[in-house]
Scaffold this active site. Structure first.
Site, PDB file in Angstrom:
ATOM      1  CB  SER A 135      -1.130   0.023   1.323  1.00  0.00           C
ATOM      2  OG  SER A 135      -1.514   1.403   1.346  1.00  0.00           O
ATOM      3  CE1 TYR A 148      -3.500  -1.970   5.449  1.00  0.00           C
ATOM      4  CE2 TYR A 148      -2.901   0.282   5.113  1.00  0.00           C
ATOM      5  CZ  TYR A 148      -3.460  -1.052   4.488  1.00  0.00           C
ATOM      6  OH  TYR A 148      -3.501  -1.209   3.025  1.00  0.00           O
TER       7      TYR A 148
END
Length: 242
Positions: A135, A148
């Protein structure tokens, strides 16, 4: 069968980026080993030359068993797309520690399990490609992305280490880091403030990247000559400023 394309394995293939990647690689003629906890959603795609296996990426033995099944049918895994992941966004001090476990186990352990399971065969054949789906949060720090983002930074670090290890065996390790994208990952965001932050960014980008564009980028990178390794790919909507 002579001339048949090699086997591509995709984790988290039941929805979002994983599902679209399966469609794109299938359309390009690749046999597929598709892994997800919800195998019935994979079966519903009814793609040709596809084996759907219900397995959790946190379970190494289940992954290894799935690989044995896929290779018995289609030959060796030549490409692993480590896509399975969750995005339980929240500030660390406001987050249920149980969610840390999900993030670390799926986003980190799941990636390790996949790489470890396919590495011996790729090294022996001196050929293969591993694509780890990270990501943009693995390269930058955003509000509500505390743990995360940490898991995605991990993906980059361990991928670079693995790339260095595998390079002498002519095996490629790549990382693709999408920005805000149209996928089902928002369904794993349970903290309201974190969801509102993420959703605000998505709306500014008219929903964000289309999963098809991410999938086609991975196909392009994979189909480059084996001696060409597109090590790092960051892909965002043109309008994404952050």
């Amino acid at each position: 069968m002579t001339g048949r394309k090699p086997l591509v394995m995709i984790t988290g293939a039941s929805a979002g980026i994983g599902q679209e990647t399966a469609r794109v690689f299938s359309a390009a003629g690749y046999p597929l080993l598709l892994i997800a906890r919800r195998s019935e959603l994979i079966e519903a795609m009814a793609l040709p030359n596809m084996l759907a296996v219900a397995a959790d990426v946190r379970d190494y033995d289940a992954l290894a068993s799935a690989i044995r099944q896929g290779e018995a049918r289609f030959g060796p895994v030549d490409c692993l797309i480590n896509n399975a992941g969750v995005s339980r966004l929240a500030r660390l001090d406001e987050q249920d520690p149980a969610q840390w476990r999900d993030l670390v186990d799926i986003n980190c352990l799941g990636v390790l399990n996949g790489m470890h399971a396919v590495a011996p065969g790729m090294k022996e054949r001196r050929c293969g490609t591993i694509v780890n789906v990270s990501s943009i949060a693995g390269r930058k720090v955003y509000p509500h992305h505390d743990v995360y983002g940490g898991t995605k930074h991990f993906v980059h670090a361990v991928s670079e280490g693995m790339r260095q290890t595998m390079s002498s065996y002519r095996v490629r390790v790549m990382v693709i880091s999408p920005g805000v994208a149209k996928s089902e990952i928002d369904k794993t965001i349970t903290h309201q403030d974190a969801y509102d932050f993420w959703d605000s960014g998505r709306k500014q980008l008219h929903g964000g990247l289309d999963a098809n564009d991410i999938a086609r980028t991975m196909l392009f990178a994979y189909e480059l000559p084996q001696d060409v390794n597109l090590q790092e790919m960051t892909i965002t909507h043109t309008g994404q400023e952050f």
